[in-house]
Design a protein around this motif. Structure first.
Motif, PDB file in Angstrom:
ATOM      1  N   GLN A 165       0.804  -1.217   0.103  1.00 17.88           N
ATOM      2  CA  GLN A 165       0.065   0.296   0.009  1.00 17.88           C
ATOM      3  C   GLN A 165       0.877   1.205  -0.022  1.00 17.88           C
ATOM      4  O   GLN A 165       0.286   2.666   0.263  1.00 17.88           O
ATOM      5  CB  GLN A 165      -0.921  -0.002   1.244  1.00 17.88           C
ATOM      6  N   GLU A 216      -7.207   4.262   8.096  1.00 15.54           N
ATOM      7  CA  GLU A 216      -7.236   3.539   6.587  1.00 15.54           C
ATOM      8  C   GLU A 216      -7.976   1.995   6.787  1.00 15.54           C
ATOM      9  O   GLU A 216      -7.514   1.085   6.309  1.00 15.54           O
ATOM     10  CB  GLU A 216      -6.067   3.315   6.011  1.00 15.54           C
ATOM     11  N   ALA A 226      -9.707   0.427   4.101  1.00 12.34           N
ATOM     12  CA  ALA A 226      -8.824   0.033   2.834  1.00 12.34           C
ATOM     13  C   ALA A 226      -9.032  -1.240   1.909  1.00 12.34           C
ATOM     14  O   ALA A 226      -9.267  -1.234   0.496  1.00 12.34           O
ATOM     15  CB  ALA A 226      -7.354   0.266   2.874  1.00 12.34           C
ATOM     16  N   PRO A 281      -3.850  -0.849  -6.860  1.00  8.09           N
ATOM     17  CA  PRO A 281      -3.650  -0.728  -5.468  1.00  8.09           C
ATOM     18  C   PRO A 281      -4.100   0.235  -4.669  1.00  8.09           C
ATOM     19  O   PRO A 281      -4.184   1.389  -5.280  1.00  8.09           O
ATOM     20  CB  PRO A 281      -2.190  -1.178  -5.362  1.00  8.09           C
ATOM     21  N   PHE A 282      -4.423   0.215  -3.346  1.00  5.70           N
ATOM     22  CA  PHE A 282      -4.639   1.214  -2.338  1.00  5.70           C
ATOM     23  C   PHE A 282      -3.418   1.931  -2.047  1.00  5.70           C
ATOM     24  O   PHE A 282      -2.422   1.356  -1.998  1.00  5.70           O
ATOM     25  CB  PHE A 282      -5.228   0.438  -1.200  1.00  5.70           C
ATOM     26  N   GLU A 283      -3.447   3.386  -2.235  1.00  8.31           N
ATOM     27  CA  GLU A 283      -2.429   4.305  -1.827  1.00  8.31           C
ATOM     28  C   GLU A 283      -2.483   4.752  -0.616  1.00  8.31           C
ATOM     29  O   GLU A 283      -3.340   5.799  -0.518  1.00  8.31           O
ATOM     30  CB  GLU A 283      -2.142   5.133  -2.898  1.00  8.31           C
ATOM     31  N   SER A 284      -1.527   4.242   0.357  1.00  5.05           N
ATOM     32  CA  SER A 284      -2.017   4.942   1.924  1.00  5.05           C
ATOM     33  C   SER A 284      -1.599   6.594   1.702  1.00  5.05           C
ATOM     34  O   SER A 284      -0.510   6.753   0.838  1.00  5.05           O
ATOM     35  CB  SER A 284      -1.003   4.236   2.570  1.00  5.05           C
TER      36      SER A 284
END
Length: 394
Positions: free
Chosen positions: A82, A202, A205, A213-216
């Motif tokens: 992430q 998050e 998520a 993909p998830f971006e933190s």
């Protein structure tokens, strides 16, 4: 599409759901369909249940309360995917849940009387943590844009002046927004310009419907030393009764400062919650993928239903979570819409003003948050009840 004849999520037993330990299913009378609190109605993943039974057979003495190394080892690669790369075990500590982490961040990084920035509407422990600890909510209302809720950048910049902390919800509860890479970069630029700390929740998520993909928030090295990230398994894997969360920061010093602010006032994660999360990370992927697909189909079904049969209800299709933020302000009973739906439709929802702090609650009167993480049959019945009641008095 999911085959309803084969999917166990379509054959939920209401009598089993309404067991005496379920807050969701016992708060209201038996003829009410509960679509309020953020619990899914689906059975827990079989690998998790097997792991819990094995843990019970092994006894219930103290778990690894200095930080379960196996859980940390399993979690670090997931965080790296992430964007939280370069973390080690010292950059991660466990909590009894995400909400205590919100309170700890406010307590550690601000002083009484100070403003704390957040977007509204917002998951209510955000403004509760601020006000209950004697701080002031610097709330920035999201704009209702053509394609979804948007950040009011001018208002965000103004609210950040004189503040030291931003509380971010990503993905956002209750609107279901997943902040884009462009929005995240703009937020990071603002945080740096205003010298803010950030607490990024998050938790949702893993429940995204967006591609990629998830971006933190802390994926950008520029903000890593000033960011606390909170996450946990309990929403994605439907294990809210086994409270556990993780507090993460690339700055071990910041992590110690925030975690230490609660001192002995904060409890610790339980033995069973550690077991649950390890099992979820090791074997829960297929169950989660199937559940996310079912939620996507429920979301799309709900959106089509509203457009066809309640076209005056304003909403944006959520990009994440199993929660819909619906605008019913055009209804004559908007002023007491929660009571109306409970009494006339026999459907329980979360009232919009819950997601705002004092003084700002009236602007969200007529909004509701609806939980669509249930069987298609129950979702259909709830929406049909709402349709009948709302259109009968429109």
């Amino acid at each position: 599409m999911t085959d309803p004849a084969r999917n166990p999520r379509d054959t939920l037993d209401v009598s089993a759901l309404r067991h005496p330990d379920s807050l969701k299913w016992t708060l209201y009378p038996e003829d009410v369909i509960p679509m309020w609190v953020a619990d899914m109605d689906f059975p827990v993943a079989p690998p998790i249940m097997r792991a819990l039974h094995e843990r019970l057979d092994a006894g219930l003495g103290y778990a690894q309360l200095r930080g379960d190394t196996r859980l940390k080892d399993a979690l670090l690669p997931k965080l790296a995917a992430q964007g939280l790369e370069g973390l080690t075990a010292e950059n991660l500590t466990f909590l009894p849940g995400v909400v205590p982490g919100i309170y700890a961040a406010v307590h550690a990084l601000t002083t009484p009387g100070e403003p704390v920035v957040t977007m509204t509407p917002i998951y209510h422990p955000f403004h509760m943590a601020i006000t209950e600890l004697g701080r002031r909510v610097a709330g920035v209302p999201l704009r209702d844009g053509e394609h979804g809720f948007e950040i009011n950048w001018a208002a965000m910049d103004a609210a950040s002046r004189g503040s030291r902390l931003l509380l971010l919800c990503h993905p956002h509860n209750p609107t279901g927004r997943v902040w884009t890479a462009e929005e995240l970069q703009k937020l990071r630029d603002l945080v740096l310009a205003r010298d803010l700390f950030v607490m990024s929740d998050e938790l949702h998520a893993d429940l995204r419907f967006t591609a990629g993909p998830f971006e933190s928030f802390a994926a950008d090295p520029r903000v890593q030393s000033r960011t606390i990230t909170l996450t946990g398994p309990c929403k994605a894997f439907n294990t809210a009764g086994l409270g556990i969360g993780a507090m993460i920061s690339h700055s071990a010093q910041l992590l110690t400062r925030v975690r230490g602010a609660a001192g002995g006032l904060m409890g610790h994660e339980s033995a069973l919650s550690i077991t649950m999360w390890r099992a979820a990370l090791a074997e829960g992927g297929p169950w989660l993928a199937e559940t996310a697909q079912y939620l996507r189909e429920n979301r799309d079904f709900m959106a089509a239903f509203l457009r066809e049969r309640l076209p005056w209800v304003r909403f944006h299709v959520p990009e994440a979570t199993y929660l819909a933020w619906l605008d019913l302000r055009a209804h004559p009973r908007a002023g007491d819409i929660q009571t109306f739906l409970l009494e006339d439709a026999r459907v329980a929802i979360h009232d919009g003003p819950v997601f705002a702090h004092e003084g700002h609650k009236p602007q969200y009167q007529g909004f509701i948050r609806l939980n669509f993480a249930t069987s298609r049959e129950l979702l259909t019945e709830a929406l049909t009840r709402m349709e009948r009641a709302l259109n009968a008095t429109k």
